[in-house]
Design a protein around this motif. Structure first.
Motif, mmCIF file in Angstrom:
data_model
loop_
_atom_site.group_PDB
_atom_site.id
_atom_site.type_symbol
_atom_site.label_atom_id
_atom_site.label_comp_id
_atom_site.label_asym_id
_atom_site.label_seq_id
_atom_site.Cartn_x
_atom_site.Cartn_y
_atom_site.Cartn_z
ATOM 1 N N ALA A 20 0.732 -1.563 0.155
ATOM 2 C CA ALA A 20 -0.037 -0.022 -0.173
ATOM 3 C C ALA A 20 1.132 1.621 0.215
ATOM 4 O O ALA A 20 0.316 2.192 -0.727
ATOM 5 C CB ALA A 20 -1.194 -0.485 1.714
ATOM 6 N N PHE A 24 0.522 4.319 -2.402
ATOM 7 C CA PHE A 24 0.322 5.763 -2.442
ATOM 8 C C PHE A 24 2.125 6.392 -2.627
ATOM 9 O O PHE A 24 1.907 7.543 -2.897
ATOM 10 C CB PHE A 24 -0.154 5.970 -0.755
ATOM 11 N N LEU A 30 -3.825 9.652 -5.457
ATOM 12 C CA LEU A 30 -4.169 8.882 -4.430
ATOM 13 C C LEU A 30 -4.015 8.759 -3.243
ATOM 14 O O LEU A 30 -4.977 8.801 -2.250
ATOM 15 C CB LEU A 30 -3.721 7.227 -5.420
ATOM 16 N N LYS A 31 -3.027 9.460 -3.029
ATOM 17 C CA LYS A 31 -2.443 9.315 -1.490
ATOM 18 C C LYS A 31 -2.624 10.768 -1.042
ATOM 19 O O LYS A 31 -3.687 10.810 -0.018
ATOM 20 C CB LYS A 31 -0.778 9.327 -1.481
ATOM 21 N N HIS A 34 -6.569 9.868 -0.491
ATOM 22 C CA HIS A 34 -6.505 8.474 0.667
ATOM 23 C C HIS A 34 -7.133 10.120 2.122
ATOM 24 O O HIS A 34 -7.583 9.620 3.353
ATOM 25 C CB HIS A 34 -5.649 7.755 0.515
ATOM 26 N N SER A 35 -5.678 10.812 2.120
ATOM 27 C CA SER A 35 -5.429 11.596 2.941
ATOM 28 C C SER A 35 -7.342 11.699 3.885
ATOM 29 O O SER A 35 -7.647 12.585 5.023
ATOM 30 C CB SER A 35 -4.927 12.664 2.591
ATOM 31 N N MET A 37 -10.048 11.278 2.177
ATOM 32 C CA MET A 37 -11.118 10.184 2.931
ATOM 33 C C MET A 37 -10.862 9.437 4.164
ATOM 34 O O MET A 37 -11.814 9.153 4.471
ATOM 35 C CB MET A 37 -11.321 8.982 1.888
ATOM 36 N N SER A 38 -9.816 9.183 4.915
ATOM 37 C CA SER A 38 -9.308 8.586 5.676
ATOM 38 C C SER A 38 -9.924 9.451 6.872
ATOM 39 O O SER A 38 -10.803 8.996 7.515
ATOM 40 C CB SER A 38 -8.151 8.409 6.111
ATOM 41 N N HIS A 115 -16.281 5.150 0.040
ATOM 42 C CA HIS A 115 -14.566 4.300 0.431
ATOM 43 C C HIS A 115 -14.602 2.972 0.127
ATOM 44 O O HIS A 115 -13.820 2.627 -0.517
ATOM 45 C CB HIS A 115 -15.321 4.146 1.825
ATOM 46 N N PHE A 118 -12.996 3.648 -3.620
ATOM 47 C CA PHE A 118 -11.308 3.973 -2.934
ATOM 48 C C PHE A 118 -10.924 2.420 -2.336
ATOM 49 O O PHE A 118 -9.692 2.550 -3.449
ATOM 50 C CB PHE A 118 -11.112 5.174 -2.064
ATOM 51 N N HIS A 119 -11.473 2.139 -1.807
ATOM 52 C CA HIS A 119 -11.131 0.054 -1.834
ATOM 53 C C HIS A 119 -10.693 -0.305 -2.890
ATOM 54 O O HIS A 119 -9.851 -0.812 -2.643
ATOM 55 C CB HIS A 119 -11.026 -0.081 -0.926
ATOM 56 N N VAL A 122 -7.437 0.618 -4.286
ATOM 57 C CA VAL A 122 -5.989 0.293 -4.225
ATOM 58 C C VAL A 122 -6.227 -1.827 -4.479
ATOM 59 O O VAL A 122 -5.277 -1.795 -4.685
ATOM 60 C CB VAL A 122 -6.277 0.743 -2.863
#
Length: 130
Positions: A20, A24, A30-31, A34-35, A37-38, A115, A118-119, A122
Motif C-alpha cells: 500500500a 501511495f 491517490l495518496k 486517501h488523506s 477520505m480517511s 470509501h 476507493f478500496h 487500491v
C-alpha cells in the motif's frame, strides 16, 4: 507451530502495508485522496458527519485531480481507469448531497460507497502489482 503462524501473519501484514505504501508513494494523487477520505470516513464511522460536510468539495477536487493525473504505468489499466471515473462521479454526487443538506443517513451511505470504491481501486492496484 504457533510461533511460525504468528511470524507468517506478521510478514503477510507487513507485505500488505509495504505494498500500500508503494502504491501511495508512486501515485501522489491517490495518496492525497486517501488523506481526505480517511479523515472524513473514520470520523463518520464514529457518528460525526461534520468533517464530510466540511470537506465534500475537497474530496471531489482530489478525485478530479486523481482522474486527471498521470496514472503510474504499473496501475494504468482499463479497470482502474473505470473505477477512478466512478470514484469521481460518486464524489460529485456526495458533494451535491451535502450541499443540498440531505439526511445524514443518505450522506453516510454515499460516503461508505465512495470509501468502498476507493478500496476497490487500491485492490486493483495490488492485483496489478502481483
Amino acid at each position: 507451530m504457533k510461533k511460525i503462524l504468528i511470524l507468517f501473519s506478521f510478514v503477510l501484514a507487513m507485505t500488505a502495508q509495504t505494498n500500500a505504501q508503494t502504491i501511495f508513494d508512486s501515485w501522489p494523487e491517490l495518496k492525497a485522496f486517501h488523506s481526505v477520505m480517511s479523515d472524513t470516513f473514520h470520523s463518520a464511522e464514529e457518528g460525526n458527519l461534520n468533517r464530510i460536510k466540511q470537506k465534500s468539495a475537497e474530496l471531489t477536487a482530489k478525485a478530479s485531480k486523481m482522474q486527471n493525473s498521470l496514472i503510474p504505468k504499473a496501475y494504468k489499466t482499463p479497470a482502474i481507469k473505470a473505477s477512478i471515473e466512478k470514484l469521481y462521479m460518486e464524489s460529485k454526487v456526495l458533494d451535491q448531497q451535502v450541499k443540498s443538506k440531505e439526511k445524514d443517513a443518505v450522506i453516510l451511505k454515499s460516503l461508505t460507497a465512495l470509501h468502498d470504491r476507493f478500496h476497490e481501486i487500491v485492490g486493483l492496484c495490488r492485483e496489478k502489482n502481483h
